[in-house]
Structure formats: C-alpha cells, structure tokens
Scaffold this motif. Structure first.
Motif, short mmCIF file in Angstrom:
data_model
loop_
_atom_site.label_atom_id
_atom_site.label_comp_id
_atom_site.label_asym_id
_atom_site.label_seq_id
_atom_site.Cartn_x
_atom_site.Cartn_y
_atom_site.Cartn_z
N UNK A 154 0.81 -1.22 0.00
CA UNK A 154 0.00 0.00 0.00
C UNK A 154 0.85 1.27 0.00
N UNK A 155 2.13 1.16 0.32
CA UNK A 155 3.03 2.32 0.25
C UNK A 155 3.46 2.63 -1.18
N UNK A 156 3.33 1.66 -2.09
CA UNK A 156 3.88 1.82 -3.44
C UNK A 156 3.35 3.05 -4.17
N UNK A 157 2.02 3.30 -4.20
CA UNK A 157 1.56 4.49 -4.93
C UNK A 157 2.00 5.80 -4.28
N UNK A 158 2.44 5.77 -3.02
CA UNK A 158 2.89 6.97 -2.35
C UNK A 158 4.34 7.31 -2.70
N UNK A 159 5.14 6.32 -3.04
CA UNK A 159 6.55 6.57 -3.30
C UNK A 159 6.90 6.48 -4.79
N UNK A 160 5.92 6.11 -5.62
CA UNK A 160 6.17 5.97 -7.06
C UNK A 160 5.10 6.69 -7.86
N UNK A 161 5.44 7.08 -9.06
CA UNK A 161 4.48 7.67 -9.99
C UNK A 161 4.03 6.59 -10.97
N UNK A 162 3.01 6.92 -11.77
CA UNK A 162 2.54 5.94 -12.75
C UNK A 162 3.61 5.62 -13.78
N UNK A 163 4.57 6.54 -13.97
CA UNK A 163 5.62 6.33 -14.96
C UNK A 163 6.69 5.35 -14.50
N UNK A 164 6.94 5.28 -13.18
CA UNK A 164 8.02 4.40 -12.71
C UNK A 164 7.54 3.33 -11.73
N UNK A 165 6.23 3.17 -11.60
CA UNK A 165 5.70 2.22 -10.64
C UNK A 165 6.11 0.78 -10.96
N UNK A 166 6.11 0.45 -12.24
CA UNK A 166 6.52 -0.90 -12.63
C UNK A 166 7.97 -1.18 -12.25
N UNK A 167 8.85 -0.19 -12.50
CA UNK A 167 10.27 -0.38 -12.17
C UNK A 167 10.48 -0.51 -10.66
N UNK A 168 9.83 0.36 -9.89
CA UNK A 168 10.04 0.33 -8.44
C UNK A 168 9.46 -0.95 -7.84
N UNK A 169 8.30 -1.38 -8.31
CA UNK A 169 7.75 -2.65 -7.85
C UNK A 169 8.69 -3.79 -8.21
#
Length: 451
Positions: A154-169
């Motif tokens: 649930x922290x993922x959308x807070x620390x990532x944008x839609x542009x880099x969410x795949x990479x950070x995940x």
C-alpha cells in the motif's frame, strides 16, 4: 469509500476530510528502505512455505497421517495455509481501511512483522508428531506474513508515480528474491554442517526456522527507520469507531465497483492466476521431494537458483511493463507459467524439473511485480490501504482456492501429484483469458475521477 459525494456533512466527502497522501518525491534511500521489506520477508516464504518446512511438515511432523491415508499430510498442509489466507481475506481490507483513516500503515506493518517473526521462531519448538502445534503456529505466522505483504504494497503508490511504478515494484520483488537467497544460503550452510555431524532433519530444520526469524528481524530494520507514512489521518464522524469506519469504507468500495470496472476485473484475474502461483509456492518442495526424489540439499540448491532467475525476471519485467504496458507484459508472463507447468507435467528426470523451475522463476518474478504495479496504477488517490487490502483479499482468495484444489485432488487421487497439477495449469489459462478483457488506460482514467 470510493464516493463522489461533495456534501460537507458527509464524513466521506472531500469537503469533510483531507485524505490525499503527501506527494513529495521519495528519496533513493526511502525507495530502498521500502524494497528492503521484500528482502526481509522473503526468507519466511522461501524457507517456511516453499522449501524447507513444507517438505519437513509432510515428511516428518505429520508423516504418520500418510501411513493409513496417502495424501492426508499434504491435504492438512494446504488446509493450514488456506485457513491463514481465509483469515487475511476477511481482515485485510478492514485493516487497510482503518490504516487509511488513521494514516497508520507503518504501525500495522510493525505489529504484523513482530507476530510473523515470533511465531516463526516458536515453530522451531514443534517436534515430530506435534501436528496441532505446528498447524497453529504455521497459520499464525502465515496470517502475519500475508498482512504485512498487503501493508507494504500500500506504500507503493505513495513513493512511485505511474511512470516508474513498474520499475520500483520490480526493484522490490527482485531484491526480495535476493533476501530469500540469503536466508536459504545460511540454512544450506547449516544443513551441510549438521548432516556432516550425523544430525537429522528434526535437529537442523528448527535451527533454520530460528535463522529465518533472526534474518527477517534484522533486514526489516531499514524499512521502519526510513520509510515515511505520507497519508493524512481522517478521523471518523462522531460516534463511529475506527473499526466501524473501516467496515463502512470497504462496503462503500465494493458498492462502487461499477465505477472501476477494470480494477475489479483485474482483481478477479488475480484470483485466477494467483491461485496457480500460490499452489506452486506451497507445493513445489513437496512435489520435488515426493515425485522427483529430491533430497533437502538438492531442493535448496534448486530453489536458490530459481530465486536468482526470479530476481532477474522481476527486475527486467519492471522495465518491460513501463515500456510495453502492464497487460501485454503480464500476458507474456502467464504464457511462460503455462509452459513451465506443461514441462513439469511431462517431467521424467530431475533435469526436467530444473527446466520447469527456472521457467517458473522467470514467470514468478514477472507476475508478482507486475500485478502489484498494475493495481497501483488502477488505484484512486487516498485509497491505497483500502484497495491494496482488496488486492490482498484477491491474493488470499487465490491462496485458498489453489492449494485446496491441489490438496483435495491429491487426496482423492491417492497421492497422485501429476493429476493435481492439471488444476494448477487450468488456473493460469483462465487468468490469461480474463486478463485480455482489462483496459489499463481506461482503468487509470477511471481511478483519477474517484475522490
């Protein structure tokens, strides 16, 4: 609480609460701290659920059950894991919603981590034949582990944008597999030492459980030191408890499923393909030991190599997802899963198992990272804990349906593991077909329109 109400008197309206998470960019250190939780808790799933303890439970702790009823120990193992997932299925969305209201995801994450670590260490005290104690402790530790997975996601959308969410995940899942490797490597070193001293599994497996708990505790520390809670507290209306507010929010969310059709369609898709993934996670060691005659050391080496493959898959898939789109990339990963299960079904030698295992590794990293990132992209702002609670609900539903299907078919078939594996293949095929009905661009647009 996916409401479009704008009346100031409504406790769920934008006018009544300030609920959007703080959107300050996350530092590199904070992203690493977030990813390190995947590193920390992967030792638990790798040692307890997948590799060492699952095979130990069936072959040592509950072996007497199989003497008169072949397949009974495997069924009991799948029932224990399914019971844990049923508990999280019910509690996950509620805990997530309460965490949203209180802006306390990190607090709940700490509590779930302590419970998982403590129950894993206590599991070392369950001796052969103490089946009830082992089942209770496995269930508790699995509930705590799964709850922590929901909360950290649930922290993922807070620390990532839609542009880099795949990479950070993908970074998180990739680092997680290296965490599993570290724990497995420590366990393998001790097992080699113990067997060299003539010590049996009832000695070295408990030590491995303690090692797993200690490594989890140490490597989770950066998460709690550096990961920030960006959500803003939203006190419930007068006379409403935190639990009542959480239950009302989940009910409201489900009632507005029609406003987020692609999100909820993908949640159903997750139930299908994750049923296959969950089955592989809890059955892989049992299958390799019972069908292909792997010993403990061979099994650990196989899983270590598969973890490396999975780390590569998660890392590369993050870039593929951001470049080619989530649905297309996930479809490719599910096709690899289907090929892997087909190879396992036809396996006649340990070489075949190695091929299937490494295909599973590539697909495992891709589907785990990709599913979490796509949910993040389809989640409305300020509903992270709640929606990721539903994501956890979907995963937990899958983790009930998949392993129980395998266990029941295995019991009815008199211990026929290959017959049971056919049900696993079916889940992946069905998930792939449903995935093609998800439109991620439409889903992202719908999420932005939800307050």
């Amino acid at each position: 609480m996916l409401s479009t109400c704008s009346t100031p008197c409504c406790p769920n309206s934008p006018a009544a609460v300030s609920s959007s998470p703080e959107k300050t960019p996350a530092s590199r250190r904070e992203i690493i701290a977030w990813a390190f939780y995947d590193f920390a808790n992967s030792g638990y799933t790798t040692v307890v659920l997948t590799t060492i303890y699952s095979a130990y439970f069936v072959g040592v702790v509950a072996t007497e059950l199989d003497s008169g009823q072949p397949g009974a120990a495997t069924l009991l193992w799948t029932l224990a894991i399914s019971a844990a997932n049923l508990i999280v299925l019910v509690s996950g969305p509620i805990i997530g919603a309460i965490a949203d209201f209180r802006a306390s995801k990190k607090h709940f994450l700490l509590l779930s981590s302590i419970l998982c670590i403590a129950s894993t260490a206590m599991l070392a005290g369950a001796a052969p034949g103490q089946v009830a104690l082992a089942v209770v402790l496995v269930t508790i530790s699995s509930v705590a582990f799964a709850s922590g997975e929901n909360l950290i996601a649930a922290f993922l959308p807070e620390i990532a944008s839609s542009d880099n969410m795949g990479r950070i995940s993908g970074y998180g899942w990739s680092l997680g597999y290296f965490g599993g490797l570290l724990t497995l490597g420590c366990c393998l070193a001790y097992i080699n030492y113990a067997t060299g001293q003539g010590l049996a599994a009832d000695h070295y497996v408990p030590v491995c459980l303690v090692l797993t708990a200690v490594i989890f505790a140490i490597t989770a520390t950066p998460t709690f030191l550096w990961l920030r809670e960006r959500a803003v507290p939203r006190p419930p209306a007068a006379g409403i408890t935190w639990l009542g507010a959480g239950l009302a929010q989940v009910k409201h969310t489900l009632g507005h499923a029609r406003n987020l059709p692609d999100l909820f369609r993908f949640l159903l898709c997750i139930i299908l393909f994750q049923a296959g993934v969950a089955t592989v996670v809890v059955i892989a060691a049992i299958y390799a030991q019972e069908v292909m005659q792997f010993n403990s050391q061979q099994l650990i080496v196989l899983i270590m190599v598969v973890n490396l493959t999975a780390a590569v898959g998660a890392f590369l898939f993050g870039f593929m997802q951001d470049h080619f789109g989530s649905v297309n990339s996930l479809a490719g990963a599910l096709l690899v899963w289907i090929a892997a299960i087909a190879v396992a079904l036809q396996a006649e030698s340990q070489t075949d198992v190695w091929l299937a295992g490494n295909l599973i590794g590539l697909a495992m990293g891709a589907t785990q990272a990709g599913g979490r990132a796509l949910i993040g992209q389809l989640t409305p702002p300020s509903h992270n804990g709640e929606i990721f609670g539903l994501w956890g609900l979907a995963n937990r539903s899958a983790a009930i349906i998949g392993p129980i299907s395998y266990g029941l078919i295995n019991r009815i078939g008199g211990g026929d593991h290959q017959l049971s594996l056919i049900s696993t293949l079916t889940f992946f095929v069905a998930g792939l077909l449903l995935l093609f009905t998800v439109n991620e661009q439409r889903g992202q647009a719908a999420a932005k329109n939800i307050s």
